[in-house]
Every structure is written in structure tokens, then in C-alpha cells.
Motif scaffolding. Structure first.
Motif: not given
Ligand code: NDP
Length: 328
Positions: A121-126
Motif C-alpha cells: 500500500a505504501r509503495a503504491a501510494m508513493i
């Protein structure tokens, strides 16, 4: 069910007002999915919507945030099961449908993309809407014949969210990248992302004739206005310009000369309602062979909901760079 906290945008007599407030947790109806949002991000459109400086919102009050990633909390869609990690960007999110700046988000399951292997989720929203739009632009450019041999790709608004991801992905794909940025202090950062050269916004100011010396094999433009007109005059025969944004203006004054004498293509990119399966395919590429080498280098700050109004102001005043993650 217990309420959840959301960043709500209200329309008041004195203009828009934002507030973090509790909301009743929605129950998904047939075809819908309830998501526990873990991360969202700040895009230019979020800043326009959250400040009211762009007429983005179609109904009030509305939860802001045009993208989100998290896991399925409840599902009435056959393709999604509880616990599955998902991404959602665009469609009506944060425009006419409650968006990602909230702990819970209920959307039609058809809007979702399963989290591809290689992202969380974090990488996707970076990456977020910015990254997805870059993927769409590169996809369209390549379908139109853009390849490294045609010459360097100019990226305008290069220090911004879309621009910086464009620099990183194009470089990874073997294109020579020239970054155009109004922030001299970020030239080294842009080179670190993969730009072979960084030029200032004034570099093309003299490009006023319908056809000027061809300098770029193609371009990804996030600025619009006069700069986009200058790019049309300086792109080489057969090149493609992907028009993404309007950070510098929404008008375009140019001539047909670059199009009819150099065979230039101006391709519009709209990330909002890209249908599946292309949407899923582009996210898979972002997770795999198009993934920027170091996502954290693109990240300039991580915010909480309460910090959003100040970030929106800074973004519209040109005082942010790279990607801004929102931790929910
Ligand atoms: P950012 O604010 O992160 O980046 C915009 C960049 O544009 C700035 O960092 C700055 O880069 C440059 N810029 C800002 N103001 C001006 C100006 N007046 N003149 C010239 N350059 C300027 O925004 P995003 O990256 O999130 O979005 C960029 C654009 O793309 C926006 O217009 C947004 O609405 C659009 N967009 C469109 C999408 C679509 O589907 N078509 C999807 C996502 C975004 P620098 O200082 O380096 O020059």
C-alpha cells in the motif's frame, strides 16, 4: 458500526472549509467493496479541490483524496475477498464520490485494481495517481512509436509528483531524459533520479517561431500553457508529446506547423477513467519492469490528515516537490 475519521470538504458561504470529522461507517451494497485505507497521497488535483481554487468537487460535503491503497474490509463484489490488498485511483474518487482521505472507503468493486506483486500500500501510494498517469503516458507514447533512438524526452514540471516519476521511469526504460524545472536547488536530485541534463523554465523562452531547432525526441508535459507551445516548436519529427497537466496554464497557443511538417503527435492523457484491463496492466508494469529504482527517493514528505491544508497551499504556490504520501 463504529464511526471512522475523514477529511471532509464543506461548501460554506465564505468558500470551502475542511474539517476532520467522524462519519458513519458505510455498508457496501451489491457490487461494492469497503476498504480500510492505509495510504493516500497528495496530487495537484487534491490541492485544487481542497482549497477550492479549482472547481473540482461536484458535491458537498465530500471526503477528499483522489487515490487510496489498503485492504478489503468487507466485500459484496465477487472478485474481492476480505483481507485482499487493493489500489483505487481516479474514477469519481474525491470529485463526486468520497475519496481516500479517510480510514474507510466504500467504492464500486469495478474501480479497484488488485495490489500487484512487487508493491504494497505504501509503495503504491508513493506512485499513486501521478505514477499511474506517467505509466499511461509512456504506454500511449510507445504505442505511437516513441523509442529512445528518436532522441531525449523532455519532462516539464520535472520536480513535481508526475514529473519526477516520469524522469525516473523513462531513465529506467533507457530513454535519455532532459528535465525542465524551475527549482535550481533540485537539479542534483533530478540527476539522481536519472535526468542526463536539467534546464530551467526560461530555457525555451526564445522558442517563439512556429518551428524552432528540434531538440527533443518527445516530451511529457505537466505544465501546459506557453511552455507546452514552446515544446511543440522544439520537438523532432515523428515525436510524441504527452499532455498531462496544466500547472502553468490551461491555454495552448501554437500553430499546426509542427504537426503537419514534423508529423508531431500531441496525445492527451486522462488517468481518471482508464478502463480495466489496461488499468491493471499498467499497475503491473509499475510494480515490475517500470518500477522506479528507489521509490523512497521520490518521496519528499509523509503527512497526516491534519497537515493537508498547509500542504495544499504550498503545492499550489510551487513549494513542494516529488511525491507526498498521506498516512491514514
Ligand atoms: P505538482 O505540484 O507536484 O507538480 C507540478 C510541477 O509543475 C511543479 O513542481 C513545478 O515544477 C511545475 N510548475 C508549477 N507551477 C508552474 C508554473 N506556473 N509554470 C511552470 N511550471 C510550473 O503536481 P502533480 O505532479 O501532481 O501534477 C502536475 C500536473 O499534472 C497538474 O496540472 C495535474 O492536475 C496534472 N495531472 C493530470 C493527470 C491526468 O490524468 N491528466 C493526473 C495527474 C496529474 P518545477 O518547479 O520543477 O518546474
Amino acid at each position: 458500526m463504529s464511526p471512522y475519521l475523514a477529511f471532509c470538504i464543506h461548501n460554506a458561504d465564505q468558500g470551502q472549509r475542511t474539517r476532520i470529522e467522524p462519519r458513519p461507517r458505510p455498508q457496501p451494497t451489491a457490487g461494492e467493496v469497503l476498504i480500510r485505507v492505509r495510504y493516500s497521497s497528495v496530487n495537484y488535483k487534491d490541492a485544487l479541490a481542497g482549497t477550492g481554487r479549482g472547481k473540482i468537487l461536484r458535491r458537498f460535503p465530500l471526503v477528499g483524496g483522489i487515490d487510496a491503497a489498503g485492504e478489503v474490509e468487507d466485500s459484496r463484489h465477487p472478485d474481492y475477498q476480505i483481507g485482499e490488498a487493493v489500489i483505487v485511483t481516479g474514477w469519481g474518487l474525491g470529485v463526486d464520490h468520497d475519496g481516500g482521505y479517510a480510514e474507510s472507503l466504500c467504492v464500486p468493486g469495478d474501480w479497484l485494481v488488485p495490489m500487484p506483486v512487487g508493491l504494497d500500500a505504501r509503495a503504491a501510494m508513493i506512485l499513486g495517481t501521478a505514477g499511474f498517469t506517467v505509466a499511461l503516458a509512456i504506454h500511449r507514447m510507445q504505442l505511437n512509436g516513441q523509442r529512445p533512438e528518436l532522441g531525449p524526452i523532455l519532462v516539464t514540471g520535472a520536480s513535481g509528483g508526475v514529473g519526477s516519476i516520469a524522469v525516473a521511469i523513462l531513465a529506467r526504460l533507457g530513454y535519455e531524459v532532459v528535465a525542465l524545472s524551475g527549482k535550481p536547488d533540485l537539479h542534483d536530485w533530478l540527476k539522481g533520479l536519472g535526468a542526463s541534463r536539467v534546464i530551467g523554465r526560461e530555457a525555451l523562452a526564445g522558442a517563439t517561431r512556429p518551428l524552432e531547432k528540434a531538440e527533443w525526441g518527445g516530451a511529457i508535459d505537466t505544465v501546459g500553457g506557453e511552455l507546452l507551445a514552446q515544446v511543440t516548436r522544439t520537438t523532432a519529427p515523428g515525436g510524441t508529446i504527452a499532455a498531462i497537466g496544466l500547472a502553468g496554464g490551461s491555454e495552448l497557443h501554437t500553430t499546426v506547423m509542427p504537426f503537419i511538417l514534423r508529423g508531431l503527435s500531441l496525445l492527451g492523457c486522462n488517468s481518471v477513467d482508464v478502463p480495466n484491463p489496461l488499468r491493471t496492466e499498467l499497475w503491473q508494469r509499475l510494480a515490475d519492469d517500470w518500477r522506479p529504482a528507489d521509490l523512497d527517493t521520490l518521496l519528499s514528505e509523509t503527512a497526516r490528515l491534519e497537515g493537508l491544508p498547509a500542504i495544499f497551499e504550498r503545492m499550489l504556490n510551487g513549494r513542494t516537490h516529488g511525491r507526498i504520501l498521506v498516512e491514514i
